[in-house]
Design a protein around this motif. Sequence first.
Motif, short mmCIF file in Angstrom:
data_model
loop_
_atom_site.label_atom_id
_atom_site.label_comp_id
_atom_site.label_asym_id
_atom_site.label_seq_id
_atom_site.Cartn_x
_atom_site.Cartn_y
_atom_site.Cartn_z
N GLN A 134 0.82 -1.20 0.00
CA GLN A 134 0.00 0.00 0.00
C GLN A 134 0.86 1.25 0.00
OE1 GLN A 134 -2.49 -0.41 3.52
NE2 GLN A 134 -1.20 0.99 4.68
N PHE A 135 0.22 2.35 -0.39
CA PHE A 135 0.83 3.68 -0.44
C PHE A 135 -0.16 4.64 0.18
CE2 PHE A 135 2.03 1.22 -4.14
CZ PHE A 135 3.37 1.42 -4.31
N ALA A 153 -1.02 1.57 -9.12
CA ALA A 153 -1.78 1.32 -7.88
C ALA A 153 -3.23 1.77 -8.05
CB ALA A 153 -1.13 2.06 -6.72
N LYS A 154 -4.10 1.19 -7.26
CA LYS A 154 -5.53 1.54 -7.27
C LYS A 154 -5.84 2.39 -6.04
CE LYS A 154 -6.93 -1.61 -10.53
NZ LYS A 154 -5.73 -1.73 -11.30
N ARG A 175 -5.35 6.57 0.35
CA ARG A 175 -4.76 5.23 0.42
C ARG A 175 -4.88 4.56 -0.94
NH1 ARG A 175 -4.52 2.67 5.27
NH2 ARG A 175 -3.25 4.49 5.73
N PHE A 176 -3.79 3.95 -1.38
CA PHE A 176 -3.70 3.21 -2.64
C PHE A 176 -3.13 1.84 -2.34
CE2 PHE A 176 -3.01 7.68 -3.47
CZ PHE A 176 -3.68 7.96 -4.65
N SER A 177 -3.34 0.89 -3.24
CA SER A 177 -2.69 -0.42 -3.07
C SER A 177 -2.51 -1.13 -4.39
CB SER A 177 -3.52 -1.32 -2.14
OG SER A 177 -4.70 -1.72 -2.78
N ILE A 178 -1.61 -2.09 -4.35
CA ILE A 178 -1.43 -3.09 -5.40
C ILE A 178 -1.52 -4.42 -4.67
CG2 ILE A 178 0.12 -4.08 -7.14
CD1 ILE A 178 1.49 -1.27 -7.24
N GLU A 182 -2.65 -8.42 -9.16
CA GLU A 182 -2.42 -7.28 -10.06
C GLU A 182 -0.95 -7.09 -10.40
OE1 GLU A 182 -6.11 -4.71 -8.10
OE2 GLU A 182 -4.04 -4.28 -7.50
N TRP A 183 -0.07 -7.68 -9.59
CA TRP A 183 1.36 -7.43 -9.74
C TRP A 183 1.91 -7.78 -11.12
CZ3 TRP A 183 5.33 -4.77 -9.38
CH2 TRP A 183 6.64 -5.27 -9.48
#
Length: 196
Positions: A134-135, A153-154, A175-178, A182-183
């Motif tokens: 996450q970011f 990232a989503k 907040r974003f994540s991969i 999805e990688w």
Amino acid sequence: MSVTAVPLTLTGSLVELQPLQASHAAALLQAAADGELWNMTFTIIPDARTVDAYIATALRGREAGTMMPFVIVRRDTGQVIGSTRFWKLDMANRKVEIGHTWLSASAQRTGFNTEAKYLLLTHAFDTLDMVRVQFTTDELNAKSRAAILRIGAKQEGIVRHERIMPDGRKRNSVRFSIIDPEWPEVKARLQEKMAR
């Protein structure tokens, strides 16, 4: 032994992510001086008064097994151009956050950040076997938000009053994540960007 206890260097063609050390203080200050980044209000970048505490916090996190802090070094010149880290490291749930990332003004919007993120994500998913990276960035930081979306990232949502900034502002964070399925697509997209 903790996964963070072994000093780790991640090497690309443009940058090398080297373990942050107390001896990097002067180089970090020089990198932050390029653009006077410590004046930003939506992120915390060390200045001469705060650099020692900034590094000490990161090193305590490494000792505790919750962080892996790095300096970002240009391979062609050996110059430190910023910093980044894995933090909120949770091996039991196989998740981590990439954050505290900043680059000298002259190194922004170059291939350096893309490659640094690629090195971190590859280590997270392919070596540490994470299921989530996450970011988090300030709602006001449009450049950071756009950069995180560009790497694939989503966006998940906005966490209201997520932290208090040094000036007292109650920061809303995005907040974003991969996640692991999805990688492969994100990895391919990043490789294509770096090839250009």
